[in-house]
Design an enzyme around this catalytic site. Structure first.
Site, PDB file in Angstrom:
ATOM      1  N   ASP A  12       0.749  -1.114   0.079  1.00 22.19           N
ATOM      2  CA  ASP A  12      -0.188   0.130   0.147  1.00 22.19           C
ATOM      3  C   ASP A  12       0.773   1.250   0.040  1.00 22.19           C
ATOM      4  O   ASP A  12       0.389   2.236   0.574  1.00 22.19           O
ATOM      5  CB  ASP A  12      -0.821   0.105   1.206  1.00 22.19           C
ATOM      6  CG  ASP A  12      -1.847  -1.101   1.290  1.00 22.19           C
ATOM      7  OD1 ASP A  12      -2.070  -1.562   0.121  1.00 22.19           O
ATOM      8  OD2 ASP A  12      -2.038  -2.014   2.367  1.00 22.19           O
ATOM      9  N   LYS A  50       1.934   2.034  -4.928  1.00 20.94           N
ATOM     10  CA  LYS A  50       2.475   1.391  -6.329  1.00 20.94           C
ATOM     11  C   LYS A  50       1.496   1.631  -7.530  1.00 20.94           C
ATOM     12  O   LYS A  50       1.854   1.931  -8.658  1.00 20.94           O
ATOM     13  CB  LYS A  50       2.512  -0.296  -6.049  1.00 20.94           C
ATOM     14  CG  LYS A  50       3.695  -0.444  -5.163  1.00 20.94           C
ATOM     15  CD  LYS A  50       3.661  -2.055  -4.896  1.00 20.94           C
ATOM     16  CE  LYS A  50       2.367  -2.555  -4.376  1.00 20.94           C
ATOM     17  NZ  LYS A  50       1.988  -2.231  -2.870  1.00 20.94           N
ATOM     18  N   GLY A  70      -4.470  -4.251  -3.857  1.00 19.04           N
ATOM     19  CA  GLY A  70      -5.337  -3.310  -3.966  1.00 19.04           C
ATOM     20  C   GLY A  70      -4.614  -2.042  -4.438  1.00 19.04           C
ATOM     21  O   GLY A  70      -4.008  -1.273  -3.612  1.00 19.04           O
ATOM     22  N   HIS A  71      -4.642  -1.715  -5.755  1.00 26.10           N
ATOM     23  CA  HIS A  71      -3.964  -0.588  -6.284  1.00 26.10           C
ATOM     24  C   HIS A  71      -4.778   0.406  -6.713  1.00 26.10           C
ATOM     25  O   HIS A  71      -5.641   0.376  -7.449  1.00 26.10           O
ATOM     26  CB  HIS A  71      -2.897  -1.151  -7.435  1.00 26.10           C
ATOM     27  CG  HIS A  71      -2.128  -1.921  -7.056  1.00 26.10           C
ATOM     28  ND1 HIS A  71      -1.318  -2.593  -7.759  1.00 26.10           N
ATOM     29  CD2 HIS A  71      -1.713  -2.519  -5.872  1.00 26.10           C
ATOM     30  CE1 HIS A  71      -0.446  -3.219  -7.199  1.00 26.10           C
ATOM     31  NE2 HIS A  71      -0.656  -3.287  -5.926  1.00 26.10           N
TER      32      HIS A  71
HETATM   33  P1  GDP Z   1      -0.737   0.460  -3.313  1.00 27.54           P
HETATM   34  O1  GDP Z   1      -1.171  -0.926  -2.993  1.00 27.54           O
HETATM   35  O2  GDP Z   1       0.715   0.375  -3.270  1.00 27.54           O
HETATM   36  O3  GDP Z   1      -1.050   0.505  -4.874  1.00 27.54           O
HETATM   37  O4  GDP Z   1      -1.451   1.535  -2.760  1.00 27.54           O
HETATM   38  P2  GDP Z   1      -3.028   1.614  -2.167  1.00 27.54           P
HETATM   39  O5  GDP Z   1      -3.774   2.088  -3.463  1.00 27.54           O
HETATM   40  O6  GDP Z   1      -3.486   0.478  -1.285  1.00 27.54           O
HETATM   41  O7  GDP Z   1      -2.794   2.868  -1.136  1.00 27.54           O
HETATM   42  C1  GDP Z   1      -2.336   3.841  -1.356  1.00 27.54           C
HETATM   43  C2  GDP Z   1      -3.333   5.173  -1.147  1.00 27.54           C
HETATM   44  O8  GDP Z   1      -2.718   6.427  -1.151  1.00 27.54           O
HETATM   45  C3  GDP Z   1      -4.247   5.350  -2.421  1.00 27.54           C
HETATM   46  O9  GDP Z   1      -5.555   5.759  -1.849  1.00 27.54           O
HETATM   47  C4  GDP Z   1      -3.782   6.281  -3.177  1.00 27.54           C
HETATM   48  O10 GDP Z   1      -4.762   7.105  -3.790  1.00 27.54           O
HETATM   49  C5  GDP Z   1      -3.110   7.118  -2.161  1.00 27.54           C
HETATM   50  N1  GDP Z   1      -1.911   7.990  -2.529  1.00 27.54           N
HETATM   51  C6  GDP Z   1      -0.785   7.607  -3.423  1.00 27.54           C
HETATM   52  N2  GDP Z   1       0.110   8.553  -3.178  1.00 27.54           N
HETATM   53  C7  GDP Z   1      -0.228   9.571  -2.535  1.00 27.54           C
HETATM   54  C8  GDP Z   1       0.394  10.722  -1.833  1.00 27.54           C
HETATM   55  O11 GDP Z   1       1.176  11.139  -2.155  1.00 27.54           O
HETATM   56  N3  GDP Z   1      -0.355  11.262  -1.164  1.00 27.54           N
HETATM   57  C9  GDP Z   1      -1.526  11.219  -0.639  1.00 27.54           C
HETATM   58  N4  GDP Z   1      -2.493  11.910  -0.009  1.00 27.54           N
HETATM   59  N5  GDP Z   1      -2.186  10.043  -1.111  1.00 27.54           N
HETATM   60  C10 GDP Z   1      -1.461   9.006  -2.019  1.00 27.54           C
HETATM   61  P1  IMO Z   2      -0.873  -4.065  -2.210  1.00 25.31           P
HETATM   62  O1  IMO Z   2      -0.492  -5.006  -3.600  1.00 25.31           O
HETATM   63  C1  IMO Z   2      -0.834  -4.839   2.123  1.00 25.31           C
HETATM   64  C2  IMO Z   2      -1.056  -8.656   3.627  1.00 25.31           C
HETATM   65  C3  IMO Z   2      -2.353  -9.118   4.240  1.00 25.31           C
HETATM   66  C4  IMO Z   2      -1.685 -10.096   5.124  1.00 25.31           C
HETATM   67  C5  IMO Z   2      -0.586 -10.683   4.681  1.00 25.31           C
HETATM   68  C6  IMO Z   2      -0.796 -12.169   3.810  1.00 25.31           C
HETATM   69  O2  IMO Z   2      -2.181  -3.302  -2.124  1.00 25.31           O
HETATM   70  O3  IMO Z   2       0.220  -3.508  -1.544  1.00 25.31           O
HETATM   71  P2  IMO Z   2      -2.558 -12.904   1.890  1.00 25.31           P
HETATM   72  O4  IMO Z   2      -3.892 -12.633   1.504  1.00 25.31           O
HETATM   73  O5  IMO Z   2      -1.495 -12.234   0.770  1.00 25.31           O
HETATM   74  O6  IMO Z   2      -1.975 -14.438   2.187  1.00 25.31           O
HETATM   75  O7  IMO Z   2      -2.165 -12.016   3.277  1.00 25.31           O
HETATM   76  O8  IMO Z   2      -0.240  -9.985   3.470  1.00 25.31           O
HETATM   77  N1  IMO Z   2      -1.307  -8.293   2.177  1.00 25.31           N
HETATM   78  C7  IMO Z   2      -1.116  -7.011   1.972  1.00 25.31           C
HETATM   79  N2  IMO Z   2      -0.882  -5.765   2.701  1.00 25.31           N
HETATM   80  N3  IMO Z   2      -1.117  -4.784   0.716  1.00 25.31           N
HETATM   81  C8  IMO Z   2      -1.284  -5.645  -0.015  1.00 25.31           C
HETATM   82  O9  IMO Z   2      -1.297  -5.420  -1.599  1.00 25.31           O
HETATM   83  C9  IMO Z   2      -1.113  -6.965   0.592  1.00 25.31           C
HETATM   84  N4  IMO Z   2      -1.480  -8.224   0.154  1.00 25.31           N
HETATM   85  C10 IMO Z   2      -1.493  -8.925   1.010  1.00 25.31           C
HETATM   86  O10 IMO Z   2      -2.812  -8.270   5.002  1.00 25.31           O
HETATM   87  O11 IMO Z   2      -1.091  -9.303   6.225  1.00 25.31           O
HETATM   88 MG    MG Z   3      -2.675  -1.700  -1.818  1.00 28.06          MG
END
Ligand code: GDP
Ligand code: IMO
Ligand code: MG
Length: 428
Positions: A13, A16, A40-41
């Site tokens: 999270d 990416k 979850g991107h």
């Molecule tokens: P990922 O799994 O690495 O793609 O990240 P997620 O989407 O799960 O979580 C990142 C969250 O931060 C999302 O809601 C993005 O829209 C948000 N985000 C990404 N970069 C920034 C930033 O520089 N500032 C803020 N405030 N939010 C950001």
């Molecule tokens: P993105 O790509 C954050 C965590 C789960 C749990 C562990 C194992 O959005 O960054 P799993 O279902 O993979 O066997 O769970 O890994 N986890 C993540 N945490 N971001 C993710 O993906 C994750 N994918 C799995 O919360 O701790």
């Molecule tokens: Mg994510």
């Protein structure tokens, strides 16, 4: 020739999705090499917010080829739900834009059931998985009983393999976990229909990635999860079941390491984690709460509140080392705006010594006490900066220190969720 990796340097999270979307503009191909719909991107473009799980974030462009590589575990149900979601959002998903590896392993309904049942049985020792069947699917892959996309392309073979598998899986579900098993006919019908719908998308993606790089096209490998969720270098057993580190891209897409030019590690300006496991800089006070609310730190997949804490540079150093990072992209620097004193963990106190690596044993890691450096904070104006020199001086000092400690340059700074809230510092 250019092939580069975008991966998470922390516990997932990190942003990416946003950084892939930003960097994909200059790429021809976006490929996923591991994980599945546990990811979850989030990508924000204009006033629209997209949440992607299995499909690479390059799908939002009309002219990029997106690849689901062989190292991905693919839940066909989730795939078609995501395609429908994207269509409803006005994004086309066609075989010209999306290709699926014939070697990718399939997540089956019994994998999801086993994920839930094993977590339940672990009780307070559960991992806190996303419940998507990721672990059980990779288990079958390693055990050599998994079903692959290529099996779906041959209905008779699929039926035979499913029969053998289901017999064992149903015995485990009913006799070990005491829950209901699955009906062979129902799964067969459901999956063979998926197979029909998937046909046009399925190819040997290793050949495609190789040829594209050879042709001089630019390929972006979009990581899922993060370095500390890696099955080897993460906080085992509180990890996911794949290699999330840089090297995982090679077996996960079928190319050799010599074809990759660079790797960008995405890191938040602080640290979060969702699910269980150790987290040395976790904040249990109002500051942790403040960061969670300011950064909207709630999981994209499960909606769980993310645990929040100060930036841990020990983690970033390990990411730089084990993933061969050539630069960092630091995100969410805006979330820390308004905090009077910002802390950064620069080492751990362990057995009377200061160390700058992560011990293998979780029992040792639990004994590690973060050593902090304190920085004067910066204000909301950070979100409006569109060039490095426009960033507040205190934010720049903080970023500089990350570069010094990790001995890795910062190539991008993100100051907000939207595509244009991004500062390019140098070439990746
Ligand atoms: P990922 O799994 O690495 O793609 O990240 P997620 O989407 O799960 O979580 C990142 C969250 O931060 C999302 O809601 C993005 O829209 C948000 N985000 C990404 N970069 C920034 C930033 O520089 N500032 C803020 N405030 N939010 C950001
Ligand atoms: P993105 O790509 C954050 C965590 C789960 C749990 C562990 C194992 O959005 O960054 P799993 O279902 O993979 O066997 O769970 O890994 N986890 C993540 N945490 N971001 C993710 O993906 C994750 N994918 C799995 O919360 O701790
Ligand atoms: Mg994510």
């Amino acid at each position: 020739m250019s092939a580069f990796i975008v991966l998470g340097a922390q516990w997932g999270d990190e942003g990416k999705g946003k950084m892939t979307d930003y960097l994909a503009e200059g790429a021809d191909v976006v490929a996923r090499s591991q994980g599945g719909n546990n990811a979850g991107h989030t990508v924000e473009v204009g006033d629209k917010q997209y949440k992607l799980h299995l499909i690479p974030s390059g799908i939002l462009y009309s002219d990029k080829l997106n690849i689901i590589g062989n190292g991905v575990v693919l839940d066909p149900k989730s795939l078609f739900e995501e395609i429908e979601y994207l269509n409803n959002m006005g994004v086309e998903v066609t075989p010209e834009k999306l290709v699926i590896s014939d070697r990718a392993h399939l997540i089956m309904p019994y994998h999801r059931a086993l994920d839930g049942a094993s977590e339940k049985l672990r009780g307070k020792n559960d991992i806190g998985t996303t419940g998507k069947g990721i672990g059980p699917c990779y288990t079958d892959k390693a055990e050599r009983s998994g079903l692959r996309v290529c099996d779906l392309m041959h209905p008779e073979i699929f039926k035979e393999k499913l029969k053998a598998n289901l017999e064992i899986k149903n015995a485990i579900l009913t006799k070990v976990y005491g829950i209901e098993g699955f009906d062979y006919k129902e799964i067969c019908e459901e999956y063979l229909e998926y197979g029909e719908r998937m046909k046009a998308y399925v190819k040997d993606t290793s050949v495609i990635v190789y040829d594209e790089i050879k042709k001089g096209k630019s390929v972006l490998f979009e990581g899922a999860q993060g370095n500390l969720l890696d099955i080897d270098y993460g906080t085992y057993p509180y990890v996911t079941s794949s290699n999330t580190i840089g090297g995982g891209v090679c077996p996960g897409t079928g190319i050799g390491p010599t074809m990759i030019d660079s790797a960008v590690g995405i890191a938040k300006a602080y640290t979060t984690r969702v699910g269980k496991g150790p987290f040395p800089t976790e904040l249990f006070d109002e500051m942790g709460e403040h960061i969670r609310e300011a950064g909207h730190e709630y999981g994209v997949v499960t909606g769980r509140a993310r645990r929040c804490g100060w930036l841990d540079v020990v983690i970033l150093k390990q990411a730089a080392r084990v993933s061969g990072l050539t630069s960092f992209a630091i995100t969410k620097i805006d979330t820390l705006a308004g905090i009077d004193k910002v802390k950064m963990c620069v080492g751990y106190e362990f057995n009377g010594e200061t160390i700058d690596y992560i011990p293998a044993s979780l029992e040792d890691l639990a004994l590690c006490k973060p050593v902090y450096e304190e920085f004067d904070g910066w204000g909301e104006e950070v979100a409006d900066a569109r060039s490095y020199d426009k960033l507040p001086e205190n934010a720049k000092k903080y970023l500089k220190r990350i570069e010094e400690l990790t001995e890795t340059k910062i190539s991008i700074v993100s100051v907000g969720a939207k595509r244009d809230q991004t500062i390019k510092v140098s070439d990746i």
